[in-house]
Scaffold this motif. Structure first.
Motif, PDB file in Angstrom:
ATOM      1  N   PHE A  98      -7.560   5.225 -16.593  1.00  0.00           N
ATOM      2  CA  PHE A  98      -7.139   5.410 -15.214  1.00  0.00           C
ATOM      3  C   PHE A  98      -7.973   6.504 -14.560  1.00  0.00           C
ATOM      4  N   TYR A  99      -8.408   6.232 -13.336  1.00  0.00           N
ATOM      5  CA  TYR A  99      -9.265   7.150 -12.581  1.00  0.00           C
ATOM      6  C   TYR A  99      -8.538   7.604 -11.322  1.00  0.00           C
ATOM      7  N   ARG A 100      -8.841   8.821 -10.892  1.00  0.00           N
ATOM      8  CA  ARG A 100      -8.370   9.323  -9.605  1.00  0.00           C
ATOM      9  C   ARG A 100      -9.312  10.417  -9.131  1.00  0.00           C
ATOM     10  N   LEU A 101      -9.249  10.697  -7.840  1.00  0.00           N
ATOM     11  CA  LEU A 101     -10.082  11.751  -7.282  1.00  0.00           C
ATOM     12  C   LEU A 101      -9.685  13.112  -7.847  1.00  0.00           C
ATOM     13  N   SER A 102     -10.667  13.919  -8.135  1.00  0.00           N
ATOM     14  CA  SER A 102     -10.424  15.319  -8.471  1.00  0.00           C
ATOM     15  C   SER A 102     -10.304  16.076  -7.145  1.00  0.00           C
ATOM     16  N   PRO A 103      -9.887  17.337  -7.165  1.00  0.00           N
ATOM     17  CA  PRO A 103      -9.895  18.119  -5.914  1.00  0.00           C
ATOM     18  C   PRO A 103     -11.290  18.155  -5.271  1.00  0.00           C
ATOM     19  N   GLU A 104     -12.334  18.251  -6.097  1.00  0.00           N
ATOM     20  CA  GLU A 104     -13.699  18.230  -5.559  1.00  0.00           C
ATOM     21  C   GLU A 104     -14.014  16.871  -4.947  1.00  0.00           C
ATOM     22  N   GLY A 105     -13.496  15.808  -5.561  1.00  0.00           N
ATOM     23  CA  GLY A 105     -13.689  14.461  -5.035  1.00  0.00           C
ATOM     24  C   GLY A 105     -13.000  14.259  -3.698  1.00  0.00           C
ATOM     25  N   GLU A 106     -11.808  14.840  -3.547  1.00  0.00           N
ATOM     26  CA  GLU A 106     -11.093  14.748  -2.274  1.00  0.00           C
ATOM     27  C   GLU A 106     -11.891  15.442  -1.163  1.00  0.00           C
ATOM     28  N   ALA A 107     -12.423  16.613  -1.473  1.00  0.00           N
ATOM     29  CA  ALA A 107     -13.230  17.335  -0.482  1.00  0.00           C
ATOM     30  C   ALA A 107     -14.489  16.549  -0.136  1.00  0.00           C
ATOM     31  N   MET A 108     -15.144  15.998  -1.156  1.00  0.00           N
ATOM     32  CA  MET A 108     -16.370  15.231  -0.919  1.00  0.00           C
ATOM     33  C   MET A 108     -16.071  13.980  -0.104  1.00  0.00           C
ATOM     34  N   LEU A 109     -14.964  13.309  -0.397  1.00  0.00           N
ATOM     35  CA  LEU A 109     -14.586  12.126   0.373  1.00  0.00           C
ATOM     36  C   LEU A 109     -14.423  12.482   1.843  1.00  0.00           C
ATOM     37  N   GLY A 110     -13.768  13.582   2.138  1.00  0.00           N
ATOM     38  CA  GLY A 110     -13.608  13.992   3.537  1.00  0.00           C
ATOM     39  C   GLY A 110     -14.935  14.207   4.231  1.00  0.00           C
ATOM     40  N   ARG A 111     -15.846  14.869   3.541  1.00  0.00           N
ATOM     41  CA  ARG A 111     -17.164  15.128   4.127  1.00  0.00           C
ATOM     42  C   ARG A 111     -17.959  13.836   4.314  1.00  0.00           C
ATOM     43  N   LEU A 112     -17.929  12.962   3.305  1.00  0.00           N
ATOM     44  CA  LEU A 112     -18.675  11.701   3.397  1.00  0.00           C
ATOM     45  C   LEU A 112     -18.080  10.772   4.447  1.00  0.00           C
ATOM     46  N   GLU A 113     -16.755  10.766   4.558  1.00  0.00           N
ATOM     47  CA  GLU A 113     -16.118   9.933   5.581  1.00  0.00           C
ATOM     48  C   GLU A 113     -16.540  10.386   6.979  1.00  0.00           C
ATOM     49  N   ALA A 114     -16.555  11.685   7.212  1.00  0.00           N
ATOM     50  CA  ALA A 114     -16.988  12.201   8.518  1.00  0.00           C
ATOM     51  C   ALA A 114     -18.437  11.814   8.795  1.00  0.00           C
ATOM     52  N   GLU A 115     -19.288  11.921   7.785  1.00  0.00           N
ATOM     53  CA  GLU A 115     -20.694  11.547   7.955  1.00  0.00           C
ATOM     54  C   GLU A 115     -20.826  10.052   8.215  1.00  0.00           C
ATOM     55  N   TRP A 116     -20.047   9.240   7.490  1.00  0.00           N
ATOM     56  CA  TRP A 116     -20.065   7.788   7.681  1.00  0.00           C
ATOM     57  C   TRP A 116     -19.696   7.450   9.126  1.00  0.00           C
ATOM     58  N   ARG A 117     -18.669   8.079   9.638  1.00  0.00           N
ATOM     59  CA  ARG A 117     -18.224   7.792  11.005  1.00  0.00           C
ATOM     60  C   ARG A 117     -19.289   8.187  12.031  1.00  0.00           C
ATOM     61  N   ARG A 118     -19.945   9.338  11.813  1.00  0.00           N
ATOM     62  CA  ARG A 118     -21.034   9.747  12.720  1.00  0.00           C
ATOM     63  C   ARG A 118     -22.192   8.750  12.656  1.00  0.00           C
ATOM     64  N   LEU A 119     -22.583   8.392  11.453  1.00  0.00           N
ATOM     65  CA  LEU A 119     -23.688   7.455  11.261  1.00  0.00           C
ATOM     66  C   LEU A 119     -23.363   6.087  11.842  1.00  0.00           C
ATOM     67  N   SER A 120     -22.155   5.616  11.572  1.00  0.00           N
ATOM     68  CA  SER A 120     -21.727   4.305  12.072  1.00  0.00           C
ATOM     69  C   SER A 120     -21.730   4.282  13.599  1.00  0.00           C
ATOM     70  N   ALA A 121     -21.231   5.342  14.228  1.00  0.00           N
ATOM     71  CA  ALA A 121     -21.217   5.409  15.695  1.00  0.00           C
ATOM     72  C   ALA A 121     -22.642   5.405  16.244  1.00  0.00           C
ATOM     73  N   SER A 122     -23.532   6.122  15.607  1.00  0.00           N
ATOM     74  CA  SER A 122     -24.939   6.145  16.043  1.00  0.00           C
ATOM     75  C   SER A 122     -25.568   4.769  15.899  1.00  0.00           C
ATOM     76  N   LEU A 123     -25.328   4.111  14.772  1.00  0.00           N
ATOM     77  CA  LEU A 123     -25.893   2.769  14.569  1.00  0.00           C
ATOM     78  C   LEU A 123     -25.315   1.767  15.558  1.00  0.00           C
ATOM     79  N   ASP A 124     -24.029   1.883  15.858  1.00  0.00           N
ATOM     80  CA  ASP A 124     -23.419   0.990  16.855  1.00  0.00           C
ATOM     81  C   ASP A 124     -24.130   1.140  18.204  1.00  0.00           C
ATOM     82  N   ARG A 125     -24.437   2.370  18.573  1.00  0.00           N
ATOM     83  CA  ARG A 125     -25.125   2.591  19.858  1.00  0.00           C
ATOM     84  C   ARG A 125     -26.544   2.027  19.819  1.00  0.00           C
ATOM     85  N   ILE A 126     -27.219   2.189  18.681  1.00  0.00           N
ATOM     86  CA  ILE A 126     -28.596   1.714  18.558  1.00  0.00           C
ATOM     87  C   ILE A 126     -28.656   0.194  18.506  1.00  0.00           C
ATOM     88  N   LEU A 127     -27.782  -0.403  17.739  1.00  0.00           N
ATOM     89  CA  LEU A 127     -27.778  -1.873  17.580  1.00  0.00           C
ATOM     90  C   LEU A 127     -27.278  -2.567  18.822  1.00  0.00           C
TER      91      LEU A 127
END
Length: 108
Positions: A79-108
């Motif tokens: 069984f796998y689950r996020l570690s505390p470091e994984g939770e923090a990394m997920l938050g950072r990556l999700e924010a980056e994904w949303r910024r990148l996705s919004a930029s690509l939506d505007r470009i495309l």
């Protein structure tokens, strides 16, 4: 390299980073490998075992996941689950994904 081969190589490159984000997001709640693979597939992100298990081991070695072996339905499952470091990394990556996705939506 033919057009189909080039497309497939580009498609795999595009998917690679997305799979990390999807795996981290799904492991906010504990799951074992097969149930994770099924859950991802139900959301349109099908993944071969030969891709998923090395990814899980890598994320665990990076300190983003924790795991433990347990017996369930008379079978041992990891069984796998996020570690505390994984939770923090997920938050950072999700924010980056949303910024990148919004930029690509505007470009495309």
């Amino acid at each position: 390299m033919g057009e189909t081969d080039l497309y497939e190589a580009m498609r795999l490159e595009l998917r690679r980073g997305s799979l990390v984000l999807a795996v981290l997001a799904r492991l906010k709640t504990e799951q074992y490998g097969y149930s994770l693979r099924v859950a991802l597939g139900e959301h349109g992100l099908e993944m071969e075992e030969s891709t998923l298990y090395p990814l899980l081991r890598r994320l665990e070695s990076q300190g983003l996941l924790t795991s433990e072996w347990r017996e369930e339905e008379r079978r041992k499952k990891r069984f796998y689950r996020l570690s505390p470091e994984g939770e923090a990394m997920l938050g950072r990556l999700e924010a980056e994904w949303r910024r990148l996705s919004a930029s690509l939506d505007r470009i495309l």
